[in-house]
Design an enzyme around this catalytic site. Structure first.
Site, PDB file in Angstrom:
ATOM      1  N   SER A   1      44.579  47.189  29.866  1.00  0.00           N
ATOM      2  CA  SER A   1      43.460  47.557  30.339  1.00  0.00           C
ATOM      3  C   SER A   1      43.187  49.111  30.518  1.00  0.00           C
ATOM      4  CB  SER A   1      43.118  46.964  31.858  1.00  0.00           C
ATOM      5  OG  SER A   1      41.946  47.539  32.523  1.00  0.00           O
TER       6      SER A   1
ATOM      7  N   GLY B   1      40.656  43.955  30.380  1.00  0.00           N
ATOM      8  CA  GLY B   1      41.560  43.173  30.838  1.00  0.00           C
ATOM      9  C   GLY B   1      41.278  41.677  30.743  1.00  0.00           C
ATOM     10  N   THR B   2      39.895  41.440  31.339  1.00  0.00           N
ATOM     11  CA  THR B   2      39.601  39.912  31.288  1.00  0.00           C
ATOM     12  C   THR B   2      39.319  39.559  29.860  1.00  0.00           C
ATOM     13  OG1 THR B   2      38.645  40.398  33.592  1.00  0.00           O
ATOM     14  CG2 THR B   2      37.632  38.583  32.034  1.00  0.00           C
TER      15      THR B   2
ATOM     16  N   CYS C   1      39.490  41.836  43.921  1.00  0.00           N
ATOM     17  CA  CYS C   1      38.441  40.873  43.120  1.00  0.00           C
ATOM     18  C   CYS C   1      38.571  39.605  44.137  1.00  0.00           C
ATOM     19  CB  CYS C   1      39.251  40.383  41.977  1.00  0.00           C
ATOM     20  SG  CYS C   1      39.230  41.621  40.605  1.00  0.00           S
TER      21      CYS C   1
END
Lengths: 382, 392
Positions: free
Chosen positions: A198, A70-71, A324
């Site tokens: 993701s 995803g990042t 996170c």
């Protein structure tokens, strides 16, 4: 009893996913770029995996680029799209994922003007404010579909329509990492140009993701190498990841069924909590307007992290804020943007469900939460 | 030419007839720190320690030997035949090596003739070697007052040539001053306190308090990581992890809120003492520094101190926070210490902790609790972790 209610952080890979990863490491280990049979065989399997994801997402095969997750998808979308645009203005929201917010921080240092749209107390963006900020020099609009902390669904389709009416239409990127597989949509219907997904949020492996790039939209690579993935994403393909992601996507062909399972689990959970525990607050929408797999609840007078560790002793795994940001002992930027009070932010827990959870697990969790909240409130008189 | 490392000891040299005991401990610790590199020769010759480093990574050996308490400095050294031809060559090679590393323009030679049968006197040696170097190098001058580099030539059984004296930490060899139990939190102070006492020759064991599930499992991981760093200096460490939560709950229920911290501290001391006695340790170590926080006022320290009979060493008592941080950086615990995980002290933190506790009042609050029983239960349920240097 182990009850994993942290499925927005990551999910347990499905058995079929694990099996195909093992096969890709033991049997199909060729490099898809090789000329010989071992390469061609793997190339074919990647093609097949791409097809599966395209099908689950309702797009063309050529519109899918594999990334490391995803990042990277988000980074590639934002940075890659900007390289093709002259404008220096970007519109986004205050409740984006940290991986996106830090990209903007960097862009701001490089001279970009980033507008962060406010959200209401449910975490939904202010569409009026969005409209007011529109101008012809906007290069990019980027926002998340479903918020990872509270589950609120953003009015992406509405935004898509607004943008479509513009003469100089900016690129529209959507972070769909939390919505893919949880909400029915197609990028086309939403009016989206770029869309991130993701693998490990849909019972696939970690370290793999994809970016949907609508036909005729140009983006530049953000790093360079052997020109894999039509030159947009160089680097030898993460074959185990790609095959695992493809396998995970097949489960989403009959998405309605999965969604209804999630919704019934969440409904039962919220009902249970509301019946059993006083002084709580459901953050975000309860049902309409919220994703079926996330419930964010504040237990007033209890510290989220303490409740988290208490539940863990009974085998129940949850999150405070998002996984996170819980590593830093900072307060959730999402809950702050929603204007929640101190106590509400401190006592917030995110429960996120999977279609693998059962009614028994939900009932067990409710019972244990009730027990621990009661005990903790007794200890912390303040 | 052979490359060796010369290690010098300080205070040990002043010991009288006990000296060999200290020296043997020291050699043992050097060997221990080098053990996993292979079998290296470590010898005590004429008041110096010689370590063979010919086939080893010099930097690595230096780092390891430096961490042995008792050593004040080390020098990478050429060991050569003691005839002038070899000495000239060795001196030149060494100085050329140094000139490659850094920009050196001035030098002097300092020679010492331990072996009086050697045909040149010390001043003669200096002159001869200096002259040889001058005629075989360019852009180099002699400066006897402020040289950028001093080349030492030591004539003993062989000739020894070196130019660097890398400072080590000094102190006394581990185990020459008994054993102590340190109260190791995850903070900046307590690892420094443990290190300072170990430097004076004390073996170290540690006790860590947590309040799981009120504190995170990661807080424990952090303490284990800190203990691992300390191991490089202190040898293997036994870490006793005690859950203080049941005791904190009792205090919370039965005692005034503002006395929470001071009462917890007393329990920590008592539990540490109990474990210390079981483990035959002779003292406790804390990272307390006077005035640093509410429980470390003179009144607070008095009340805490009163809880135990063993001597309590507080090597940081008169240090400022910045000084403590400097040491933490020097010994490499700082970065780990500042990782953000709450230790047990902050969970029940009272809003207005008592800063001038009176002993009688604290004792009377404590009498509401079944102290002995709580301590016994805490010690019985503790977890013991053996920490040793990770093998790479």
């Amino acid at each position: 009893m182990e009850v994993y209610l942290d499925n927005s952080a990551t999910t347990k890979p499905n058995e079929a996913v694990v099996q195909i990863i093992i096969r890709s490491l033991t049997k199909y280990y060729g490099n898809p770029s090789s000329l010989h049979h071992k390469g061609v065989e793997v190339e074919r399997m990647i093609k097949d995996a791409r097809k599966k994801i395209s099908k689950a997402l309702g797009v063309y095969d050529q519109e899918i680029i594999f990334t490391s997750g995803g990042t990277e998808s988000n980074n590639m979308a934002i940075q890659g799209a900007l390289k093709h645009r002259r404008g220096k203005k970007i519109i986004t929201t205050k409740v984006e994922h940290p991986s996106v917010l830090s990209v903007y921080e960097d862009l701001e240092n490089k001279g970009y003007h980033v507008v962060y749209i406010d959200v209401d107390s449910f975490g939904r963006i202010n569409v009026e404010q969005f409209k007011q900020n529109l101008s012809e020099d906007i290069a990019l609009v980027s926002m998340m579909h479903v918020n990872n902390e509270v589950g609120t669904i953003q009015p992406i389709e509405e935004i898509g329509k607004i943008l479509n009416k513009m003469q100089q239409k900016p690129i529209f990127h959507v972070d769909a990492i939390q919505s893919f597989g949880k909400i029915k949509f197609t990028p086309k219907k939403l009016g989206v140009d770029l869309l991130s997904i993701s693998g490990h949020k849909i019972h696939g492996p970690k370290g793999i993701g994809a970016l949907y790039i609508r036909k005729n939209i140009k983006i530049s690579p953000i790093f360079y190498g052997g020109n894999q993935e039509t030159g947009i994403r160089s680097g030898t393909e993460n074959v185990p990841g790609i095959l695992g992601l493809g396998e995970a996507a097949t489960v989403l062909y009959d998405m309605d069924e999965k969604i209804s399972v999630l919704q019934s689990l969440k409904d039962r959970f919220i009902k249970g909590i509301k019946n059993e525990i006083k002084e709580i607050k459901i953050n975000g929408y309860e049902k309409e307007g919220s994703a079926p797999h996330i419930a964010n609840i504040s237990f007033l007078g209890v510290r989220g992290e303490v409740l988290l560790h208490s539940l863990e002793q009974d085998g129940i795994y949850v999150s405070t804020g998002s996984a996170c940001s819980s590593k830093k002992s900072s307060k959730s930027h999402v809950l702050k943007a929603m204007n929640l009070g101190e106590a509400e932010i401190e006592g917030a827990i995110r429960f996120s469900f999977s279609y693998h959870n059962t009614i028994e697990e939900i009932d067990y969790a409710v019972e244990k939460i009730k027990k621990h909240v009661k005990e903790l409130r007794k200890i912390i008189k303040r | 030419m052979k490359k060796i490392l010369i290690a010098r000891y300080g205070e040990i040299g002043l010991k009288g007839h006990n000296k060999s005991y200290f020296v043997n401990k020291l050699l043992g610790h050097i060997r221990g720190n080098l053990k996993d590199l292979g079998k290296m020769s470590v010898q005590h010759v004429g008041g110096l320690v010689f370590v063979d480093i010919d086939n080893y990574d010099e930097e690595d050996v230096i780092e390891r030997v430096k961490k042995v308490f008792g050593i004040v400095s080390v020098s990478p050294t050429y060991k050569i035949q003691k005839d002038m031809e070899n000495i000239y060559e060795g001196a030149l090679v060494h100085i050329q090596e140094r000139m490659e590393e850094e920009d050196i323009k001035t030098f002097k030679v300092e020679a010492r003739r331990g072996d009086k049968s050697f045909p040149f006197t010390s001043p003669e040696l200096c002159r001869e070697i200096g002259g040889f170097i001058l005629s075989h190098t360019q852009n180099l001058k002699v400066d006897v007052h402020n040289p950028e580099m001093t080349l030492y030539v030591d004539i003993r059984d062989k000739a020894y040539i070196y130019s660097k004296k890398i400072p080590a930490y000094g102190g006394l060899p581990l185990g020459t001053n008994g054993k102590a139990m340190v109260l190791l939190s995850g903070g900046i102070d307590s690892p420094v306190a443990a290190w300072m006492m170990a430097k004076r020759g004390m073996d170290i064991e540690a006790v860590h308090y947590h309040s799981y599930p009120f504190t995170s499992e990661r807080a424990k991981e952090k303490v284990i990581d800190l203990a691992k760093i300390l191991c490089q200096y202190c040898g293997n460490i036994k870490l006793h992890c005690v859950n203080l939560l049941p005791i904190q709950k009792e205090i919370n229920e039965k005692c005034p809120e503002e006395e929470m911290t001071i009462l917890s501290r007393r329990f920590m001391m008592k539990i540490a003492q109990k474990i210390a006695l079981q483990r035959e340790a002779n003292a406790l170590i804390t990272g307390e520094s006077i005035g640093q926080v509410a429980s470390q006022t003179i009144q607070g320290l008095t009340v805490t101190n009163h809880a135990v009979d063993l001597p309590v060493f507080r090597p940081l008592i008169a240090l400022d926070k910045v000084d403590i941080m400097d040491i933490a950086k020097k010994i490499d615990t700082f970065e780990t210490s500042i990782r953000p995980h709450e230790d047990c002290c902050t969970v029940f933190l009272p809003k207005r902790p008592v800063t001038k506790p009176r002993l009688e009042r604290i004792l009377s609050s404590e009498s509401n609790l079944e102290v002995e029983k709580l301590i016994d239960e805490a010690v019985e349920s503790m977890e013991v972790i053996e920490i040793s240097i990770e093998e790479e």
